[in-house]
Design an enzyme around this catalytic site. Structure first.
Site, PDB file in Angstrom:
ATOM      1  N   HIS A   1     -39.876 -42.260  68.904  1.00 29.84           N
ATOM      2  CA  HIS A   1     -41.375 -41.871  68.204  1.00 29.84           C
ATOM      3  C   HIS A   1     -42.150 -41.289  69.276  1.00 29.84           C
ATOM      4  CE1 HIS A   1     -40.429 -45.710  65.779  1.00 29.84           C
ATOM      5  NE2 HIS A   1     -40.451 -44.834  64.958  1.00 29.84           N
TER       6      HIS A   1
ATOM      7  N   LYS B   1     -42.127 -56.024  52.369  1.00 28.41           N
ATOM      8  CA  LYS B   1     -41.180 -55.642  53.539  1.00 28.41           C
ATOM      9  C   LYS B   1     -41.328 -56.706  54.444  1.00 28.41           C
ATOM     10  CE  LYS B   1     -39.652 -51.261  55.512  1.00 28.41           C
ATOM     11  NZ  LYS B   1     -40.147 -50.143  55.957  1.00 28.41           N
TER      12      LYS B   1
ATOM     13  N   ARG C   1     -33.597 -36.555  62.183  1.00 25.30           N
ATOM     14  CA  ARG C   1     -32.526 -36.990  63.280  1.00 25.30           C
ATOM     15  C   ARG C   1     -31.182 -36.515  62.560  1.00 25.30           C
ATOM     16  NH1 ARG C   1     -34.663 -43.226  63.424  1.00 25.30           N
ATOM     17  NH2 ARG C   1     -35.128 -42.304  61.511  1.00 25.30           N
TER      18      ARG C   1
ATOM     19  N   SER D   1     -35.618 -47.312  64.965  1.00 26.34           N
ATOM     20  CA  SER D   1     -36.066 -48.963  65.265  1.00 26.34           C
ATOM     21  C   SER D   1     -35.277 -50.019  64.749  1.00 26.34           C
ATOM     22  CB  SER D   1     -37.300 -49.050  64.199  1.00 26.34           C
ATOM     23  OG  SER D   1     -38.371 -48.000  64.806  1.00 26.34           O
TER      24      SER D   1
HETATM   25  P1  ADP Z   1     -40.170 -45.658  58.545  1.00 33.31           P
HETATM   26  O1  ADP Z   1     -40.316 -47.326  58.402  1.00 33.31           O
HETATM   27  O2  ADP Z   1     -40.798 -45.001  57.681  1.00 33.31           O
HETATM   28  O3  ADP Z   1     -38.532 -45.623  58.668  1.00 33.31           O
HETATM   29  P2  ADP Z   1     -39.860 -45.366  61.233  1.00 33.31           P
HETATM   30  O4  ADP Z   1     -40.905 -46.374  62.253  1.00 33.31           O
HETATM   31  O5  ADP Z   1     -38.565 -46.028  61.187  1.00 33.31           O
HETATM   32  O6  ADP Z   1     -40.597 -45.429  59.746  1.00 33.31           O
HETATM   33  O7  ADP Z   1     -40.122 -43.850  61.555  1.00 33.31           O
HETATM   34  C1  ADP Z   1     -41.235 -43.153  61.641  1.00 33.31           C
HETATM   35  C2  ADP Z   1     -40.795 -41.853  61.835  1.00 33.31           C
HETATM   36  O8  ADP Z   1     -40.140 -41.637  63.108  1.00 33.31           O
HETATM   37  C3  ADP Z   1     -39.703 -41.003  60.829  1.00 33.31           C
HETATM   38  O9  ADP Z   1     -40.246 -39.797  60.555  1.00 33.31           O
HETATM   39  C4  ADP Z   1     -38.510 -40.800  61.680  1.00 33.31           C
HETATM   40  O10 ADP Z   1     -37.892 -40.001  61.239  1.00 33.31           O
HETATM   41  C5  ADP Z   1     -39.097 -40.736  63.014  1.00 33.31           C
HETATM   42  N1  ADP Z   1     -38.234 -41.181  64.184  1.00 33.31           N
HETATM   43  C6  ADP Z   1     -37.866 -42.350  64.360  1.00 33.31           C
HETATM   44  N2  ADP Z   1     -37.102 -42.427  65.445  1.00 33.31           N
HETATM   45  C7  ADP Z   1     -37.127 -40.942  65.933  1.00 33.31           C
HETATM   46  C8  ADP Z   1     -36.167 -40.192  66.929  1.00 33.31           C
HETATM   47  N3  ADP Z   1     -35.386 -40.916  67.884  1.00 33.31           N
HETATM   48  N4  ADP Z   1     -36.592 -38.954  67.166  1.00 33.31           N
HETATM   49  C9  ADP Z   1     -37.220 -38.611  66.224  1.00 33.31           C
HETATM   50  N5  ADP Z   1     -37.828 -38.756  65.330  1.00 33.31           N
HETATM   51  C10 ADP Z   1     -37.788 -40.501  65.124  1.00 33.31           C
END
Ligand code: ADP
Length: 154
Positions: free
Chosen positions: A17, A41, A90, A128
Site C-alpha cells: 500500500h 464485513k 498485482r 493484507s
Molecule cells: P480491499 O479491501 O479493497 O481489498 P485492500 O486494503 O486489500 O482493500 O487493498 C486496497 C488497494 O491496495 C487495492 O487496490 C489493492 O490492489 C492495492 N494493493 C494491495 N496490496 C498491494 C501491493 N502489494 N501492491 C500494489 N497494490 C496493492
C-alpha cells in the site's frame, strides 16, 4: 485541484500500500486514503487501529490525508470533490475484479476515473490477506508492514 481517493480495508496496511501511494504522489495534488467501513464485513483489526496506523505512516506526507467512509465509494468521492480513485493491480485476478468496480464507479460517480498502478515486482506478492494469515498463524509479519508500525494482537 486533482484529488484521488485510495479506498481499501487496510487490515492491516502493508508495504505494498505504501509503495503505491508513494508512486502516486506526483500524479495528484491530494491523496485521501479512505478506509471503507462495511458493517457486515469481519476485520482482524478495529477501524480505529487501522486509521491510527495509516496516520502514523503518512504523517510526514503533506499531500496525503486519512479518512473513513460508509456506503458507496463513488458517493464518498463526490462528497469530498475527488474525481479520481487510486488502485493497485498485482495480477490478473485483481484486474478482473477491479475492471467491473471501475466501470461501475465511473457510472455511479458521474465520470470518476480509476487510476491503476501495476504493483512493483518486489511488492506484488504482498496482500493484507496474506499478512493477516501470517499474524494469526503466529509468524513474523514485519517484512510486509511499514517499519513505523508494530503489530500486537490483543
Ligand atoms: P480491499 O479491501 O479493497 O481489498 P485492500 O486494503 O486489500 O482493500 O487493498 C486496497 C488497494 O491496495 C487495492 O487496490 C489493492 O490492489 C492495492 N494493493 C494491495 N496490496 C498491494 C501491493 N502489494 N501492491 C500494489 N497494490 C496493492
Amino acid at each position: 485541484m486533482k484529488i484521488a481517493v485510495f479506498p481499501g480495508s487496510f487490515d492491516p496496511i502493508t508495504t505494498g500500500h505504501v509503495d503505491l501511494v508513494r508512486r502516486a504522489l506526483p500524479l495528484f495534488d491530494k491523496i485521501i486514503i479512505a478506509v471503507g467501513v462495511n458493517s457486515t464485513k469481519k476485520y482482524l483489526f478495529p477501524l480505529e487501529q487501522r486509521l491510527a496506523w495509516l496516520r502514523v505512516v503518512f504523517d510526514s506526507y503533506p499531500t496525503v490525508g486519512v479518512d473513513q467512509f460508509q456506503n458507496l465509494t463513488a458517493h464518498y468521492c463526490q462528497r469530498i470533490g475527488a474525481r479520481y480513485l487510486l488502485r493497485g493491480l498485482r495480477n490478473a485476478s485483481d484486474f478482473d475484479y477491479e475492471k467491473t468496480i471501475s466501470q461501475l464507479n465511473h457510472i455511479v460517480g458521474g465520470g470518476i476515473e480509476t487510476v491503476f498502478l501495476i504493483a512493483q515486482p518486489e511488492f506484488s506478492h504482498i496482500s493484507s490477506t496474506i499478512v493477516r494469515e501470517i499474524i494469526v498463524g503466529g509468524a513474523d509479519a514485519t517484512p510486509f508492514i511499514p517499519s513505523e508500525i508494530k503489530i500486537e494482537l490483543q
